[in-house]
Each structure stands twice: as C-alpha cells, then as structure tokens.
Design a protein around this motif. Structure first.
Motif, PDB file in Angstrom:
ATOM      1  N   CYS A  58       0.810  -1.223   0.000  1.00 15.80           N
ATOM      2  CA  CYS A  58       0.000   0.000   0.000  1.00 15.80           C
ATOM      3  C   CYS A  58       0.847   1.280   0.000  1.00 15.80           C
ATOM      4  O   CYS A  58       0.340   2.359  -0.238  1.00 15.80           O
ATOM      5  N   TYR A  59       2.105   1.165   0.327  1.00 14.48           N
ATOM      6  CA  TYR A  59       3.049   2.290   0.350  1.00 14.48           C
ATOM      7  C   TYR A  59       2.767   3.306   1.462  1.00 14.48           C
ATOM      8  O   TYR A  59       3.323   4.399   1.445  1.00 14.48           O
ATOM      9  N   CYS A  71       0.851   1.032   9.225  1.00 14.57           N
ATOM     10  CA  CYS A  71       0.810  -0.228   8.461  1.00 14.57           C
ATOM     11  C   CYS A  71      -0.504  -0.968   8.743  1.00 14.57           C
ATOM     12  O   CYS A  71      -0.763  -1.360   9.881  1.00 14.57           O
ATOM     13  N   PRO A  72      -1.327  -1.171   7.724  1.00 12.99           N
ATOM     14  CA  PRO A  72      -2.624  -1.831   7.949  1.00 12.99           C
ATOM     15  C   PRO A  72      -2.493  -3.313   8.277  1.00 12.99           C
ATOM     16  O   PRO A  72      -3.435  -3.912   8.798  1.00 12.99           O
ATOM     17  N   ILE A  79       2.923  -5.395   9.930  1.00 18.86           N
ATOM     18  CA  ILE A  79       4.103  -6.220   9.677  1.00 18.86           C
ATOM     19  C   ILE A  79       5.392  -5.453   9.911  1.00 18.86           C
ATOM     20  O   ILE A  79       6.467  -6.026   9.908  1.00 18.86           O
TER      21      ILE A  79
HETATM   22  S1  SF4 Z   1       4.766  -2.578   5.205  1.00 21.00           S
HETATM   23 FE1  SF4 Z   1       2.642  -2.103   5.721  1.00 21.00          FE
HETATM   24  S2  SF4 Z   1       2.383   0.107   5.317  1.00 21.00           S
HETATM   25 FE2  SF4 Z   1       4.255  -0.584   4.250  1.00 21.00          FE
HETATM   26  S3  SF4 Z   1       3.592  -1.102   2.173  1.00 21.00           S
HETATM   27 FE3  SF4 Z   1       3.521  -3.002   3.377  1.00 21.00          FE
HETATM   28  S4  SF4 Z   1       1.408  -3.152   4.147  1.00 21.00           S
HETATM   29 FE4  SF4 Z   1       1.726  -1.008   3.456  1.00 21.00          FE
END
Ligand code: SF4
Ligand code: SF4
Length: 79
Positions: free
Chosen positions: A13-14, A54-55, A58
C-alpha cells in the motif's frame, strides 16, 4: 530499530513509504514481482510512524528501542 515480520503479508500500500519523515523506506521488488519494504536503518529515527500506519502490522519497532520513540515524541512536542 525497525523490523519487518511476515513480509509476505505486505499488501504494497506504500503507506509506510509515504509517511516516513526521513524517506528511509524503499519498496524493493522480489523475484516474483512483489514489492516489499526495506528500511535504511542508518537514516531511521525510530519515530514509529511506519508501524502505526501499516494496515497489516508487519512493520514494527523492536521493543528495546521504544524509549527512543518516546524521546522523539516528547522532543517533537516541545520543539
Ligand atoms: S509494510 Fe505495511 S504500510 Fe508498508 S507497504 Fe507493506 S502493508 Fe503497506
Ligand atoms: S520509524 Fe520513522 S524514520 Fe524509521 S522507517 Fe519508520 S517512519 Fe521512517
């Protein structure tokens, strides 16, 4: 220090990349074409923002550095 657990759960998701105040997270493409976050630990200030956005939970701060995160929050609040 920032650590990544279960990178296969990253949905790409960035959010962490976009919110990092030090621009020290890059998405690296693996051999199968999936993007995963990689943290430049020399630039990271352990603010914890990436962890909080972070959804998939992680990306996280190792516990023994929480005092650094708290210090950063206090310093940002009173500066
Ligand atoms: S680490 Fe989390 S916030 Fe970052 S891109 Fe991956 S899912 Fe999205
Ligand atoms: S803890 Fe803060 S500075 Fe470090 S990677 Fe996460 S958002 Fe960027």
């Amino acid at each position: 220090m920032i650590d990544i657990k279960n990178p296969e759960d990253c949905c790409g998701c960035y959010s962490c990349v976009q919110r990092c105040p030090k621009n020290c997270i890059n998405m690296i493409e693996d051999l199968e074409g999936f993007d995963y976050p990689k943290v430049n630990t020399s630039s990271c200030v352990n603010c914890g923002i990436c962890e909080s956005v972070c959804p998939n939970s992680i990306i996280y701060l190792l516990k023994y550095h929480y005092h650094v995160m708290l210090l950063n929050i206090v310093q940002n609040k009173f500066n």
